[in-house]
Design a protein around this motif. Structure first.
Motif, PDB file in Angstrom:
ATOM      1  N   ASP A  80      25.923  18.009 142.410  1.00 13.85           N
ATOM      2  CA  ASP A  80      25.389  18.370 141.096  1.00 13.85           C
ATOM      3  C   ASP A  80      23.877  18.223 141.045  1.00 13.85           C
ATOM      4  O   ASP A  80      23.176  19.053 140.466  1.00 13.85           O
ATOM      5  N   VAL A 145      29.191  17.646 133.320  1.00 11.55           N
ATOM      6  CA  VAL A 145      28.704  18.656 134.262  1.00 11.55           C
ATOM      7  C   VAL A 145      29.266  20.028 133.915  1.00 11.55           C
ATOM      8  O   VAL A 145      28.557  21.041 133.961  1.00 11.55           O
ATOM      9  N   PHE A 234      28.352  25.285 138.055  1.00 10.39           N
ATOM     10  CA  PHE A 234      28.735  24.052 137.366  1.00 10.39           C
ATOM     11  C   PHE A 234      30.239  23.988 137.119  1.00 10.39           C
ATOM     12  O   PHE A 234      30.822  22.898 137.093  1.00 10.39           O
TER      13      PHE A 234
END
Length: 534
Positions: A80, A145, A234
């Protein structure tokens, strides 16, 4: 559970061929466990010569459970962290009109959340079992996220990045020292370097996969279901993270000194404790007022935190992010912008694993640190000169990847010099990350603003100065460490109790072995109480 226990070897109780007679004890420690000293100085990659068969199997089980989970969860976290950079150069900048320093602020807000969240996370880890707390943090992290794909402006991204950083604060400290599956608690000094390197390399591998994933998305599903490729990034992060919640619930062990774990027999747990006692490693106790005096009154906090901060200054540029911005400015295609920086990460991984194995064998990290400092000075010097042509730029960016190998080296160094005071070790390791990250945050804003891409005139000059300072700090750390070693060896020879952090060296062990026969008998009697041969 029985099938998984069998896979982990929980039902097996091996006996070393070096054993002579079983101990007259009962229960989990009915058979003696042989923990052999170092047999010779021959090079080894994974298992030190002299290790018994039973201890080797125990370490394999620790690797399968602890090291695997550490690497997998760290992989998703760094995936991430790098995806925000990959998304920025793969359409986010143009779609959301981010033509200022928004990328810097996305990183800064993440780091603010990460720093702020560490103290609350540490408190919760003392109140909630890590087996439940860490998987819950994984789930919340994945949730925040996921919703990055819905963002329509920079402000929304800032808010979510803060939340992601705040929740992620549970990961690094939790994996390193608060009674959870962490390298410093379960492994001996001569096993730490390579495993800390592999742990950190798993995060670097995420940098590579982030580039490959974004490049693949851009060429295959960009625009699918009406979503741009950078938004899909994502969503995929979320999907990759979800299995970590289940894996964590299954294999995260209970604190070593408090409670047994389903995949580890009581005999093996006692063996783990004895292994750490051999290296003078102490368990965590109570955090009282004397802790502040111990931490601030010793050299470990000041010298090692300064060292870690200097490393963070050097680490800010060049990175895969600054290289991607240079490639974008040079009009490379989106797949190339995402794929070419992965060589930086590949070099980091190879150097980290090789240097970790070498450092464990040598019992010293000095040679690796010298090589890292040299590559950073060369890299930064070439980027300061700048007008050297594209091949020189690629070379400078790629060799800069060795700086990431210094992360596990400094952490391993800290484990060793602080090994006899667990509370100090916990605070110092936490401070390394918090203070270093805080220093890197303002450094990144001041010296590496996105608007100065791709040359970063101030950033590379500041990086060169930091590289020189980093090199100069190594002799300082060595002087304090060797002074501590001399003091500990002198205390061991005179039979005194070592109250400062214990640095395990072969010379120190030899000094201890020269004590009188009565002292040896006393240690043997203590070992026999838990059925373990010294």
């Amino acid at each position: 559970m029985s099938f998984l226990r069998k896979m982990m070897g929980g039902s097996q109780q091996s006996q070393s061929p070096e054993q002579s007679e079983p101990a007259a004890t009962t229960g989990a420690t009915a058979e003696e466990v042989f923990i052999a000293p170092k047999a010779n100085d021959n090079f080894y990659f994974w298992t030190r010569p002299g290790t018994s068969t039973e201890e080797r199997k125990l370490v394999q089980k620790l690797d399968l459970a602890i090291l695997t989970f550490c690497c997998l969860t760290f992989f998703t976290k760094d995936l991430d962290r790098n995806n925000i950079n990959n998304a920025f150069v793969s359409g986010m900048k143009e779609d959301l009109g981010l033509y200022g320093n928004e990328l810097n602020w996305m990183t800064t807000w993440f780091q603010i959340g990460y720093i702020v969240g560490q103290i609350p996370s540490q408190i919760l880890l003392t109140k909630i079992s890590p087996r439940w707390y860490l998987p819950a943090a994984e789930f919340l992290w994945a949730f925040f996220v996921l919703f990055l794909y819905k963002c329509e402006n920079a402000q929304q991204i800032y808010a979510l990045r803060f939340c992601v950083g705040f929740i992620e604060a549970a990961s690094w400290p939790g994996l390193h020292f608060m009674g959870t599956p962490q390298i410093g608690t379960w492994y001996r000094n001569h096993e730490i370097n390579k495993r800390a390197g592999i742990f950190t390399a798993s995060g670097i591998a995420a940098t590579m996969f982030s580039g490959y994933i974004q490049a693949g998305i851009y060429t295959t599903i960009d625009g699918h279901l009406g979503l741009r490729g950078w938004r899909w990034l994502f969503i995929i992060d979320f999907l990759i993270t979800c299995p970590m919640v289940v894996i964590g619930l299954i294999i995260i062990p209970n604190p070593l000194y408090e409670k047994g774990t389903w995949w580890m027999t009581e005999r093996e747990r006692q063996m783990c404790i004895k292994r750490l006692e051999t290296d003078h490693r102490q368990p965590l106790g109570r955090f009282d007022r004397s802790l502040f005096k111990r931490v601030l009154g010793r050299w470990h906090f000041w010298i090692l935190c300064t060292w870690f901060s200097l490393m963070y200054f050097v680490y800010q540029a060049p990175t895969t992010s600054t290289m991607a911005l240079w490639l974008k400015a040079e009009k490379y295609s989106v797949p190339d912008v995402n794929n070419l920086p992965t060589v930086y990460s590949a070099i980091s991984i190879v150097f980290m694993i090789v240097s970790g194995a070498y450092n464990d064998w040598r019992g010293s990290q000095v040679e690796s640190v010298i090589l890292i400092c040299m590559t950073q000075i060369i890299s930064e010097s070439m980027l300061v000169a700048w007008n050297l042509g594209k091949p020189a730029h690629f070379f400078a960016f790629y060799i800069a990847g060795t700086i990431q190998s210094l992360f596990p080296i400094i952490v391993s160094w800290t484990h060793r010099v602080c090994s006899s005071d667990a509370e100090e070790r916990a605070i110092v390791i936490g401070a390394l990350n918090s203070i270093g990250l805080a220093q890197g945050t303002w450094w990144n804003q001041v010296f590496v603003p996105t608007v100065e891409a791709p040359r970063f005139y101030r950033g590379y000059r500041a990086g060169l100065a930091a590289s020189l300072a980093l090199s100069a700090w190594l002799p300082v750390a060595m002087w304090f460490t060797r002074r501590q070693e001399r003091k500990e060896k002198a205390e061991a020879i005179h039979g005194e109790v070592v109250e400062n952090s214990g640095h395990d060296t072969e010379d120190g062990k030899a000094s201890i072995e020269k004590r009188g026969a009565a002292a040896n008998l006393t240690e043997q009697d203590k070992a026999n109480e838990v059925g373990i041969v010294m």
